[in-house]
Scaffold this motif. Sequence first.
Motif, PDB file in Angstrom:
ATOM      1  N   LEU A  17      12.489 -16.063  -2.043  1.00 13.90           N
ATOM      2  CA  LEU A  17      11.488 -14.888  -1.924  1.00 13.90           C
ATOM      3  C   LEU A  17      11.604 -14.090  -3.207  1.00 13.90           C
ATOM      4  CD1 LEU A  17      12.322 -15.434   1.302  1.00 13.90           C
ATOM      5  CD2 LEU A  17      11.897 -13.089   1.526  1.00 13.90           C
ATOM      6  N   VAL A  92      11.605 -17.574   5.886  1.00 13.97           N
ATOM      7  CA  VAL A  92      11.417 -16.251   5.890  1.00 13.97           C
ATOM      8  C   VAL A  92      10.137 -15.949   5.167  1.00 13.97           C
ATOM      9  CG1 VAL A  92      12.266 -14.152   5.085  1.00 13.97           C
ATOM     10  CG2 VAL A  92      13.944 -15.906   5.781  1.00 13.97           C
ATOM     11  N   ARG A  93       9.285 -15.075   5.737  1.00 12.63           N
ATOM     12  CA  ARG A  93       7.978 -14.328   5.328  1.00 12.63           C
ATOM     13  C   ARG A  93       8.499 -13.003   4.639  1.00 12.63           C
ATOM     14  NH1 ARG A  93       2.717 -15.381   8.691  1.00 12.63           N
ATOM     15  NH2 ARG A  93       3.084 -17.368   9.559  1.00 12.63           N
ATOM     16  N   GLU A  94       9.136 -12.231   5.017  1.00  9.81           N
ATOM     17  CA  GLU A  94       9.510 -10.890   4.906  1.00  9.81           C
ATOM     18  C   GLU A  94      10.808 -10.438   5.078  1.00  9.81           C
ATOM     19  OE1 GLU A  94       6.077  -8.670   5.710  1.00  9.81           O
ATOM     20  OE2 GLU A  94       7.062  -6.724   4.926  1.00  9.81           O
ATOM     21  N   VAL A  95      11.443  -9.496   4.279  1.00 14.23           N
ATOM     22  CA  VAL A  95      12.632  -8.855   4.723  1.00 14.23           C
ATOM     23  C   VAL A  95      12.400  -7.361   4.641  1.00 14.23           C
ATOM     24  CG1 VAL A  95      14.971  -8.357   4.157  1.00 14.23           C
ATOM     25  CG2 VAL A  95      14.065 -10.627   3.989  1.00 14.23           C
ATOM     26  N   ARG A  96      12.460  -6.486   5.658  1.00 16.45           N
ATOM     27  CA  ARG A  96      12.277  -5.165   5.430  1.00 16.45           C
ATOM     28  C   ARG A  96      13.672  -4.361   5.921  1.00 16.45           C
ATOM     29  NH1 ARG A  96       6.543  -4.658   5.950  1.00 16.45           N
ATOM     30  NH2 ARG A  96       6.943  -2.334   6.396  1.00 16.45           N
TER      31      ARG A  96
END
Lengths: 137, 137
Positions: A17, A92-96
């Motif tokens: 990422l 994984v597309r996004e970690v918030r």
Amino acid sequence: MSGPSSEVSAVPEGVALAFDEDLLAAMDFHKDADGLVPAVVQDAVDGTVLTVAYMDAEALRRTLASGRTWFYSRSRREYWQKGETSGDRQYVREVRMDCDGDALVVLVDQHGRGACHTGARTCFYRTIGTGPGVPAP
Amino acid sequence: MSGPSSEVSAVPEGVALAFDEDLLAAMDFHKDADGLVPAVVQDAVDGTVLTVAYMDAEALRRTLASGRTWFYSRSRREYWQKGETSGDRQYVREVRMDCDGDALVVLVDQHGRGACHTGARTCFYRTIGTGPGVPAP
């Protein structure tokens, strides 16, 4: 494509990422004595909450670097990568991160049967209670 | 309708949930030394993860009985009902438990500005990292 066996090469590798170092440094892993925060894994397509697992700074770093979810098991006291045994991988597309830096949401493409060790798509397959939400006026 | 002030009566009361005693008894609150499990609060309409907070058995009982979210604060060591100070109340439509009984998902109608003490709709308003998910073949 050049993996040691066709079984291994049949599933794609994850992709690292792009991430924000300052936000990563703002995570507060040590509110909990074990240095862990809950990571809510959510289906990136339809928003289903698939599982809640735990990450420390190292598990998050491995997740960002590999593009697949890594967690820390509180009971086994070891790192584990989702799907490495079952094949049910999470890309994984996004970690918030949350306002206090003590919880994560991880948006994923779930491969295989699903996220739960029971074979269910989501670990949250049981409903304890239901209500109307906001009651009618 | 007969509340002590118009401010109080302007927002509806919650409605107690119908719930399954056997599933409630199957929750495992004591995997954690504090008797707490993470509760993922999710918008019942669009699936946004709004916040992660903590419940023990008593906070869950109060949530089911009131139809609004109750949590236990790890830092203040006290029970709190979401929105009681801010007015940003969460009316519960459904409570789900995970396979191991050590995490909850709470589907809510979020009233007011949102779930976060900053005024944001969700506590997860910051993105640490992004990636492609499953890479193109």
